[in-house]
Design an enzyme around this catalytic site. Structure first.
Site, PDB file in Angstrom:
ATOM      1  N   ILE A  14       0.842  -1.203   0.000  1.00  0.00           N
ATOM      2  CA  ILE A  14       0.000   0.000   0.000  1.00  0.00           C
ATOM      3  C   ILE A  14       0.880   1.257   0.000  1.00  0.00           C
ATOM      4  CG2 ILE A  14      -1.843   1.265   1.192  1.00  0.00           C
ATOM      5  CD1 ILE A  14      -2.590  -1.443   2.550  1.00  0.00           C
ATOM      6  N   SER A  36       9.279  -6.665   4.314  1.00  0.00           N
ATOM      7  CA  SER A  36       8.324  -7.173   3.317  1.00  0.00           C
ATOM      8  C   SER A  36       8.184  -6.203   2.147  1.00  0.00           C
ATOM      9  CB  SER A  36       6.964  -7.459   3.963  1.00  0.00           C
ATOM     10  OG  SER A  36       6.510  -6.345   4.676  1.00  0.00           O
ATOM     11  N   TYR A 146      -2.449  -8.954  16.248  1.00  0.00           N
ATOM     12  CA  TYR A 146      -2.312  -7.926  15.220  1.00  0.00           C
ATOM     13  C   TYR A 146      -3.321  -6.787  15.487  1.00  0.00           C
ATOM     14  CZ  TYR A 146      -2.945  -5.933  10.479  1.00  0.00           C
ATOM     15  OH  TYR A 146      -3.068  -5.098   9.394  1.00  0.00           O
TER      16      TYR A 146
HETATM   17  P1  NAD Z   1       3.484  -4.456   3.527  1.00  0.00           P
HETATM   18  O1  NAD Z   1       4.118  -5.560   4.281  1.00  0.00           O
HETATM   19  O2  NAD Z   1       3.583  -4.497   2.046  1.00  0.00           O
HETATM   20  O3  NAD Z   1       4.021  -3.056   4.054  1.00  0.00           O
HETATM   21  C1  NAD Z   1       4.644  -2.877   5.309  1.00  0.00           C
HETATM   22  C2  NAD Z   1       5.965  -2.179   5.055  1.00  0.00           C
HETATM   23  O4  NAD Z   1       6.577  -1.853   6.304  1.00  0.00           O
HETATM   24  C3  NAD Z   1       6.972  -3.034   4.285  1.00  0.00           C
HETATM   25  O5  NAD Z   1       7.540  -2.267   3.257  1.00  0.00           O
HETATM   26  C4  NAD Z   1       8.019  -3.408   5.350  1.00  0.00           C
HETATM   27  O6  NAD Z   1       9.294  -3.615   4.777  1.00  0.00           O
HETATM   28  C5  NAD Z   1       7.942  -2.203   6.267  1.00  0.00           C
HETATM   29  N1  NAD Z   1       8.348  -2.484   7.656  1.00  0.00           N
HETATM   30  C6  NAD Z   1       7.836  -3.440   8.480  1.00  0.00           C
HETATM   31  N2  NAD Z   1       8.433  -3.390   9.681  1.00  0.00           N
HETATM   32  C7  NAD Z   1       9.304  -2.355   9.644  1.00  0.00           C
HETATM   33  C8  NAD Z   1      10.227  -1.791  10.586  1.00  0.00           C
HETATM   34  N3  NAD Z   1      10.353  -2.289  11.829  1.00  0.00           N
HETATM   35  N4  NAD Z   1      10.987  -0.747  10.208  1.00  0.00           N
HETATM   36  C9  NAD Z   1      10.885  -0.230   8.955  1.00  0.00           C
HETATM   37  N5  NAD Z   1      10.028  -0.726   8.024  1.00  0.00           N
HETATM   38  C10 NAD Z   1       9.263  -1.775   8.367  1.00  0.00           C
HETATM   39  O7  NAD Z   1       1.941  -4.418   3.973  1.00  0.00           O
HETATM   40  P2  NAD Z   1       0.706  -3.564   3.429  1.00  0.00           P
HETATM   41  O8  NAD Z   1      -0.349  -4.531   3.104  1.00  0.00           O
HETATM   42  O9  NAD Z   1       1.141  -2.572   2.423  1.00  0.00           O
HETATM   43  O10 NAD Z   1       0.273  -2.827   4.759  1.00  0.00           O
HETATM   44  C11 NAD Z   1       0.533  -1.464   5.021  1.00  0.00           C
HETATM   45  C12 NAD Z   1      -0.177  -1.076   6.296  1.00  0.00           C
HETATM   46  O11 NAD Z   1      -1.586  -1.202   6.138  1.00  0.00           O
HETATM   47  C13 NAD Z   1       0.199  -1.948   7.496  1.00  0.00           C
HETATM   48  O12 NAD Z   1       0.239  -1.131   8.637  1.00  0.00           O
HETATM   49  C14 NAD Z   1      -0.953  -2.907   7.586  1.00  0.00           C
HETATM   50  O13 NAD Z   1      -1.125  -3.396   8.890  1.00  0.00           O
HETATM   51  C15 NAD Z   1      -2.105  -2.010   7.174  1.00  0.00           C
HETATM   52  N6  NAD Z   1      -3.261  -2.750   6.693  1.00  0.00           N
HETATM   53  C16 NAD Z   1      -3.163  -3.501   5.565  1.00  0.00           C
HETATM   54  C17 NAD Z   1      -4.275  -4.197   5.123  1.00  0.00           C
HETATM   55  C18 NAD Z   1      -4.224  -5.033   3.861  1.00  0.00           C
HETATM   56  O14 NAD Z   1      -5.225  -5.629   3.511  1.00  0.00           O
HETATM   57  N7  NAD Z   1      -3.114  -5.092   3.138  1.00  0.00           N
HETATM   58  C19 NAD Z   1      -5.476  -4.143   5.837  1.00  0.00           C
HETATM   59  C20 NAD Z   1      -5.542  -3.383   7.000  1.00  0.00           C
HETATM   60  C21 NAD Z   1      -4.417  -2.667   7.418  1.00  0.00           C
END
Ligand code: NAD
Length: 315
Positions: A14, A36, A146
């Site tokens: 995202i 990730s 989570y």
């Molecule tokens: P994603 O895993 O693609 O993105 C998370 C990013 O954070 C990754 O680029 C990862 O490398 C980075 N990251 C993780 N831990 C880190 C740390 N300690 N230090 C620095 N960087 C770090 O996931 P996404 O699906 O793009 O999710 C983005 C956000 O949206 C998250 O907070 C997730 O919980 C939230 N979210 C996603 C969904 C969904 O359906 N994808 C739904 C509800 C909420």
């Protein structure tokens, strides 16, 4: 005035789509440990002078403080993206949500940065009667670690806003799907069918049903909510009022992969794993009334995402 955005998790699924939009509004710094996230999702910005990628961990407070300096709006999207991992590793969400969010807020306080946008989740509501959930639903009692991490982060954000004169935009996302997806049910089904095109293991009984929002709609909704609301803490459920069940998703994946006679093997039970909320519906009237609405229904978003991921994963 142009925005100086700081995007945690900006190399993720995202986050990278959000960065594509924010690059048109000013400068962007991504802070991501690439756990990730992937450089290839943002490499088209690497040579631009309004863009910076800091590869570091948000658990390192001194690095966060330093990198955040000079920005005006923090978009906090970094997190452990897989709700299931908390079952095996019980301090994962505590660290990757609660502690990380604290580090961000503390760095904002020290750097006198006043605005934070946060990617929360519908998982904070926990298991509720099957009704469309809106921002004013309570009590919010998550059933996954989570979801607990997300709720704790919302609490910290609200407390910092009221104590240190900051402002927040909290978006409780539905399931987000689309290009660059690296996890979630669609990604899992495609990966499994690539390995074995004759049989698909489906967690639960396939009747789990949730709203799916296309990632492009999600990003538009975030920017829209940020521009159109101005309370101290602005909370929005961000999704659509339709929903899709897991067996329907499996059928769409099979169809778009051009497969035939795939056996569905259900693991059984009403949910995929402990902590999974099997039935989720969203009421997004609050942001709809302000003028944003998902442009795709849940089924349309799923179909588009499956097509895109089948292509991306070169099936
Ligand atoms: P994603 O895993 O693609 O993105 C998370 C990013 O954070 C990754 O680029 C990862 O490398 C980075 N990251 C993780 N831990 C880190 C740390 N300690 N230090 C620095 N960087 C770090 O996931 P996404 O699906 O793009 O999710 C983005 C956000 O949206 C998250 O907070 C997730 O919980 C939230 N979210 C996603 C969904 C969904 O359906 N994808 C739904 C509800 C909420």
């Amino acid at each position: 005035m142009s925005m100086k955005a700081f995007v945690t998790g900006g190399a993720g699924f995202i986050g990278s789509h959000l960065v594509d939009r924010l690059m048109q509004k000013g400068s962007v710094t991504i802070f991501d440990n690439l756990s990730s996230g992937r450089v290839e999702f943002v490499e088209h910005h690497l040579d631009k002078n309004n863009f910076e990628l800091v590869q570091a961990d948000l658990l390192d407070l001194s690095k966060v403080k330093k990198a955040m300096k000079g920005h005006d709006t923090i978009f906090h999207l970094a997190a452990n993206p897989d709700a299931r991992l908390g079952i095996r590793n019980t301090d994962l969400d505590l660290k990757q949500e609660t502690l990380v969010t604290y580090n961000i807020l503390e760095s904002m306080r020290i750097n006198k940065i006043k605005k934070i946008v946060f990617s929360s989740s519908g998982t904070i509501y926990g298991e509720t009667p099957v009704i469309p959930l809106s921002e004013d639903y309570g009590p919010v009692l998550p059933i996954s670690l989570y979801g607990a991490g997300k709720l704790a982060s919302e609490g910290l954000i609200s407390a910092f806003c009221h104590t240190f004169n900051m402002q927040a935009w909290i978006f409780r996302f539905a399931n987000i799907v689309g290009e660059r997806g690296t996890h979630g049910v669609i990604f899992d089904f495609i990966s499994k069918l690539k390995k074995n095109p004759h049989e698909l293991e489906i967690l639960g009984d396939g009747t789990q049903e949730k709203p799916y929002l296309h990632v492009k709609d999600c990003v538009k909704g975030i920017i829209f909510g940020l521009q159109k609301s101005n309370e101290r803490v602005n909370v929005f459920t961000l999704g659509c009022d339709s929903s899709t069940d897991v067996t329907t998703i499996a059928n769409v994946v099979v169809e778009e992969m051009g497969l035939k006679n795939v056996r569905f093997k259900y693991t059984g039970g009403d949910r995929g794993w402990p902590g999974d909320v099997p039935q989720v519906r969203f009421n997004c009237e609050k942001i709809n009334k302000l003028g944003w609405k998902a442009s795709y229904t849940s089924n349309e978003a799923v179909r588009l995402a499956v097509k895109a991921l089948v292509k991306e994963l070169e099936v």
